[in-house]
Scaffold this motif. Structure first.
Motif, PDB file in Angstrom:
ATOM      1  N   VAL A  93       0.846  -1.193   0.000  1.00 18.40           N
ATOM      2  CA  VAL A  93       0.000   0.000   0.000  1.00 18.40           C
ATOM      3  C   VAL A  93       0.883   1.244   0.000  1.00 18.40           C
ATOM      4  CG1 VAL A  93      -1.813   1.286   1.228  1.00 18.40           C
ATOM      5  CG2 VAL A  93      -1.773  -1.222   1.339  1.00 18.40           C
ATOM      6  N   LEU A  94       0.495   2.242  -0.767  1.00 17.64           N
ATOM      7  CA  LEU A  94       1.114   3.572  -0.695  1.00 17.64           C
ATOM      8  C   LEU A  94       0.025   4.564  -0.325  1.00 17.64           C
ATOM      9  CD1 LEU A  94       3.286   5.802  -1.210  1.00 17.64           C
ATOM     10  CD2 LEU A  94       2.462   5.846  -3.581  1.00 17.64           C
ATOM     11  N   ILE A  95       0.243   5.312   0.750  1.00 18.31           N
ATOM     12  CA  ILE A  95      -0.678   6.382   1.132  1.00 18.31           C
ATOM     13  C   ILE A  95       0.019   7.702   0.850  1.00 18.31           C
ATOM     14  CG2 ILE A  95      -2.143   7.344   2.932  1.00 18.31           C
ATOM     15  CD1 ILE A  95      -2.002   4.721   4.404  1.00 18.31           C
ATOM     16  N   THR A  96      -0.589   8.523   0.005  1.00 17.38           N
ATOM     17  CA  THR A  96       0.006   9.790  -0.397  1.00 17.38           C
ATOM     18  C   THR A  96      -1.096  10.836  -0.528  1.00 17.38           C
ATOM     19  OG1 THR A  96       1.535  10.804  -2.002  1.00 17.38           O
ATOM     20  CG2 THR A  96      -0.090   9.237  -2.876  1.00 17.38           C
ATOM     21  N   ASP A  97      -0.769  11.985  -1.143  1.00 12.51           N
ATOM     22  CA  ASP A  97      -1.766  13.044  -1.313  1.00 12.51           C
ATOM     23  C   ASP A  97      -2.101  13.213  -2.787  1.00 12.51           C
ATOM     24  OD1 ASP A  97       0.032  15.328  -2.449  1.00 12.51           O
ATOM     25  OD2 ASP A  97       1.111  14.607  -0.681  1.00 12.51           O
ATOM     26  N   ASP A  98      -3.031  14.119  -3.081  1.00 17.38           N
ATOM     27  CA  ASP A  98      -3.528  14.234  -4.454  1.00 17.38           C
ATOM     28  C   ASP A  98      -2.562  14.947  -5.395  1.00 17.38           C
ATOM     29  OD1 ASP A  98      -3.794  16.854  -3.619  1.00 17.38           O
ATOM     30  OD2 ASP A  98      -5.980  16.899  -3.759  1.00 17.38           O
ATOM     31  N   GLY A  99      -1.351  15.259  -4.918  1.00 18.74           N
ATOM     32  CA  GLY A  99      -0.352  15.839  -5.799  1.00 18.74           C
ATOM     33  C   GLY A  99       0.362  14.809  -6.658  1.00 18.74           C
ATOM     34  N   ILE A 100       0.100  13.532  -6.437  1.00 22.78           N
ATOM     35  CA  ILE A 100       0.745  12.488  -7.225  1.00 22.78           C
ATOM     36  C   ILE A 100       0.269  12.549  -8.669  1.00 22.78           C
ATOM     37  CG2 ILE A 100      -1.013  10.772  -6.619  1.00 22.78           C
ATOM     38  CD1 ILE A 100       1.177   8.628  -6.712  1.00 22.78           C
ATOM     39  N   ASP A 101       1.187  12.392  -9.609  1.00 21.43           N
ATOM     40  CA  ASP A 101       0.839  12.374 -11.026  1.00 21.43           C
ATOM     41  C   ASP A 101      -0.032  11.156 -11.308  1.00 21.43           C
ATOM     42  OD1 ASP A 101       1.141  11.579 -13.904  1.00 21.43           O
ATOM     43  OD2 ASP A 101       2.381  13.370 -13.967  1.00 21.43           O
ATOM     44  N   PRO A 102      -1.207  11.336 -11.947  1.00 27.49           N
ATOM     45  CA  PRO A 102      -2.103  10.196 -12.215  1.00 27.49           C
ATOM     46  C   PRO A 102      -1.425   9.076 -12.993  1.00 27.49           C
ATOM     47  CG  PRO A 102      -3.241  12.266 -12.607  1.00 27.49           C
ATOM     48  CD  PRO A 102      -1.803  12.615 -12.380  1.00 27.49           C
ATOM     49  N   GLU A 103      -0.530   9.424 -13.911  1.00 33.16           N
ATOM     50  CA  GLU A 103       0.153   8.390 -14.687  1.00 33.16           C
ATOM     51  C   GLU A 103       1.089   7.567 -13.804  1.00 33.16           C
ATOM     52  OE1 GLU A 103       2.086   9.748 -18.188  1.00 33.16           O
ATOM     53  OE2 GLU A 103       0.268  10.597 -19.064  1.00 33.16           O
ATOM     54  N   PHE A 104       1.760   8.242 -12.878  1.00 34.99           N
ATOM     55  CA  PHE A 104       2.639   7.519 -11.967  1.00 34.99           C
ATOM     56  C   PHE A 104       1.819   6.657 -11.016  1.00 34.99           C
ATOM     57  CE2 PHE A 104       5.540   7.429  -8.155  1.00 34.99           C
ATOM     58  CZ  PHE A 104       6.458   6.550  -8.719  1.00 34.99           C
ATOM     59  N   SER A 105       0.677   7.175 -10.567  1.00 36.52           N
ATOM     60  CA  SER A 105      -0.215   6.392  -9.720  1.00 36.52           C
ATOM     61  C   SER A 105      -0.660   5.123 -10.429  1.00 36.52           C
ATOM     62  CB  SER A 105      -1.433   7.239  -9.324  1.00 36.52           C
ATOM     63  OG  SER A 105      -2.329   6.486  -8.521  1.00 36.52           O
ATOM     64  N   ALA A 106      -1.002   5.254 -11.703  1.00 36.72           N
ATOM     65  CA  ALA A 106      -1.417   4.090 -12.492  1.00 36.72           C
ATOM     66  C   ALA A 106      -0.268   3.097 -12.649  1.00 36.72           C
ATOM     67  CB  ALA A 106      -1.918   4.541 -13.861  1.00 36.72           C
ATOM     68  N   ALA A 107       0.945   3.618 -12.815  1.00 30.08           N
ATOM     69  CA  ALA A 107       2.104   2.741 -12.943  1.00 30.08           C
ATOM     70  C   ALA A 107       2.329   1.952 -11.651  1.00 30.08           C
ATOM     71  CB  ALA A 107       3.349   3.560 -13.279  1.00 30.08           C
ATOM     72  N   LEU A 108       2.155   2.603 -10.499  1.00 23.11           N
ATOM     73  CA  LEU A 108       2.301   1.910  -9.219  1.00 23.11           C
ATOM     74  C   LEU A 108       1.218   0.845  -9.055  1.00 23.11           C
ATOM     75  CD1 LEU A 108       3.129   4.907  -6.848  1.00 23.11           C
ATOM     76  CD2 LEU A 108       4.723   3.274  -7.848  1.00 23.11           C
ATOM     77  N   SER A 109       0.001   1.185  -9.461  1.00 22.09           N
ATOM     78  CA  SER A 109      -1.095   0.214  -9.388  1.00 22.09           C
ATOM     79  C   SER A 109      -0.791  -1.013 -10.244  1.00 22.09           C
ATOM     80  CB  SER A 109      -2.404   0.857  -9.833  1.00 22.09           C
ATOM     81  OG  SER A 109      -2.773   1.914  -8.964  1.00 22.09           O
ATOM     82  N   ALA A 110      -0.156  -0.777 -11.392  1.00 20.62           N
ATOM     83  CA  ALA A 110       0.213  -1.900 -12.270  1.00 20.62           C
ATOM     84  C   ALA A 110       1.223  -2.825 -11.615  1.00 20.62           C
ATOM     85  CB  ALA A 110       0.777  -1.359 -13.588  1.00 20.62           C
ATOM     86  N   HIS A 111       1.954  -2.315 -10.627  1.00 20.44           N
ATOM     87  CA  HIS A 111       2.900  -3.139  -9.866  1.00 20.44           C
ATOM     88  C   HIS A 111       2.204  -3.854  -8.701  1.00 20.44           C
ATOM     89  CE1 HIS A 111       6.868  -2.207 -11.600  1.00 20.44           C
ATOM     90  NE2 HIS A 111       6.351  -1.033 -11.911  1.00 20.44           N
ATOM     91  N   GLY A 112       0.885  -3.719  -8.594  1.00 21.29           N
ATOM     92  CA  GLY A 112       0.141  -4.380  -7.534  1.00 21.29           C
ATOM     93  C   GLY A 112       0.042  -3.595  -6.247  1.00 21.29           C
ATOM     94  N   ILE A 113       0.379  -2.309  -6.291  1.00 27.14           N
ATOM     95  CA  ILE A 113       0.327  -1.466  -5.092  1.00 27.14           C
ATOM     96  C   ILE A 113      -1.043  -0.790  -5.006  1.00 27.14           C
ATOM     97  CG2 ILE A 113       1.312   0.558  -3.955  1.00 27.14           C
ATOM     98  CD1 ILE A 113       3.960  -0.076  -5.382  1.00 27.14           C
ATOM     99  N   GLU A 114      -1.658  -0.858  -3.842  1.00 27.03           N
ATOM    100  CA  GLU A 114      -2.901  -0.124  -3.590  1.00 27.03           C
ATOM    101  C   GLU A 114      -2.520   1.334  -3.279  1.00 27.03           C
ATOM    102  OE1 GLU A 114      -6.656   0.151  -0.436  1.00 27.03           O
ATOM    103  OE2 GLU A 114      -5.253  -1.545  -0.336  1.00 27.03           O
ATOM    104  N   VAL A 115      -2.906   2.259  -4.135  1.00 26.06           N
ATOM    105  CA  VAL A 115      -2.579   3.670  -3.935  1.00 26.06           C
ATOM    106  C   VAL A 115      -3.773   4.349  -3.262  1.00 26.06           C
ATOM    107  CG1 VAL A 115      -1.930   5.853  -5.027  1.00 26.06           C
ATOM    108  CG2 VAL A 115      -1.061   3.689  -5.947  1.00 26.06           C
ATOM    109  N   VAL A 116      -3.550   4.882  -2.087  1.00 29.67           N
ATOM    110  CA  VAL A 116      -4.590   5.553  -1.319  1.00 29.67           C
ATOM    111  C   VAL A 116      -4.288   7.050  -1.293  1.00 29.67           C
ATOM    112  CG1 VAL A 116      -5.688   5.770   0.948  1.00 29.67           C
ATOM    113  CG2 VAL A 116      -4.953   3.514   0.123  1.00 29.67           C
ATOM    114  N   ILE A 117      -5.242   7.853  -1.725  1.00 35.98           N
ATOM    115  CA  ILE A 117      -5.093   9.324  -1.703  1.00 35.98           C
ATOM    116  C   ILE A 117      -5.732   9.846  -0.428  1.00 35.98           C
ATOM    117  CG2 ILE A 117      -5.499  11.483  -2.910  1.00 35.98           C
ATOM    118  CD1 ILE A 117      -3.704   9.502  -4.412  1.00 35.98           C
ATOM    119  N   ALA A 118      -4.927  10.430   0.418  1.00 34.57           N
ATOM    120  CA  ALA A 118      -5.432  10.917   1.723  1.00 34.57           C
ATOM    121  C   ALA A 118      -6.095  12.277   1.564  1.00 34.57           C
ATOM    122  CB  ALA A 118      -4.284  11.012   2.706  1.00 34.57           C
TER     123      ALA A 118
END
Length: 256
Positions: A231-256
């Motif tokens: 799991v990665l917990i971050t804020d809404d400043g994350i680039d959507p494309e990078f978030s999608a790339a992390l999700s493709a690695h099996g990481i649950e991305v949580v926007i706080a």
């Protein structure tokens, strides 16, 4: 200007000057910062530049940045860190579980929010975090010893790593100075990296707490590949494309 032309011009500027910031490139080419970050991602994949925090440097360059002390880090991105800490609480183990808290300002904020009615075994290398939890009525606090690094107020060294390797915890909350697809999780100091790597290996579930300024950034010492993060917990400043790339690695991305 077409994207390909702009990307060639960006690569030329980085080669000529050694580095370039996202802000300066956005101003020069009259595009958004998000467009520049996408251009830099394309150029990095092509081997033309290497992305670093806030911009890019010449390919093959590794930046060793001066690590900030606790006081400086605590005063940066405070709202984002507080929100990330609140979001982290739902990933705590149930009553009777065990949790490792890595040293760091965001993990420290999360530790201070431990529910007072939950019985937990809490493991940490951080003096700052340990002091904060001494008054918790139901937490059993285990401090991992070693040489204390003044800059982070955390135990490091072979003794610390050896102790962590004998442990197994339900969850680990881990901080990082950088996270990227190519370099995984990274931090400036090699001894801190060894401790963080041992924390990751000791946990059944790894939850990374990192504000968006750490995204697509690479520091000197890698301590875990992306496939070891749950799991990665971050804020809404994350680039959507990078978030999608992390999700493709099996990481649950949580926007706080």
């Amino acid at each position: 200007m077409y994207a390909e032309e702009r990307q060639r011009a960006i690569a030329d500027q980085v080669r000529a000057h050694g580095r370039a910031s996202v802000t300066a490139l956005a101003d020069r080419f009259d595009v958004t910062s998000e467009t520049v970050r996408r251009d830099l991602a394309v150029l990095e994949r092509a081997g033309s530049v290497q992305r670093v925090h806030g911009g890019a440097v010449k390919a093959g360059t590794v930046e060793v940045v001066n690590e900030l002390g606790l006081d400086q880090r605590e005063s940066s991105h405070t709202a984002e860190k507080a929100a990330i800490a609140r979001a982290a609480i739902r990933f705590l183990p149930s009553d009777g579980g065990s949790v490792i808290f890595d040293a760091g300002t965001t993990t420290y904020q999360a530790a201070k929010l431990l529910p007072s009615d939950r019985r937990l075994t809490v493991i940490s290398t951080s003096l700052q975090l340990g002091q904060a939890l001494t008054a918790h009525e139901r937490a059993t606090l285990l401090m991992v010893g070693g040489r204390v690094r003044g800059l982070t107020q955390a135990a490091v060294g072979a003794e610390t790593v050896a102790a962590l390797r004998k442990m197994r915890a339900s969850v680990a909350f881990v901080g990082t100075n950088g996270i990227s697809e190519g370099h995984g999780l990274s931090t400036p100091d090699a001894e801190e990296a060894s401790v963080k790597s041992a924390i990751v290996a000791a946990a059944q579930r790894v939850v990374v707490l990192a504000d968006s300024s750490k995204m697509e950034r690479e520091d000197f010492s890698s301590f875990a590949p992306l496939d070891e993060v749950d799991v990665l917990i971050t804020d809404d400043g994350i680039d959507p494309e990078f978030s999608a790339a992390l999700s493709a690695h099996g990481i649950e991305v949580v926007i706080a």
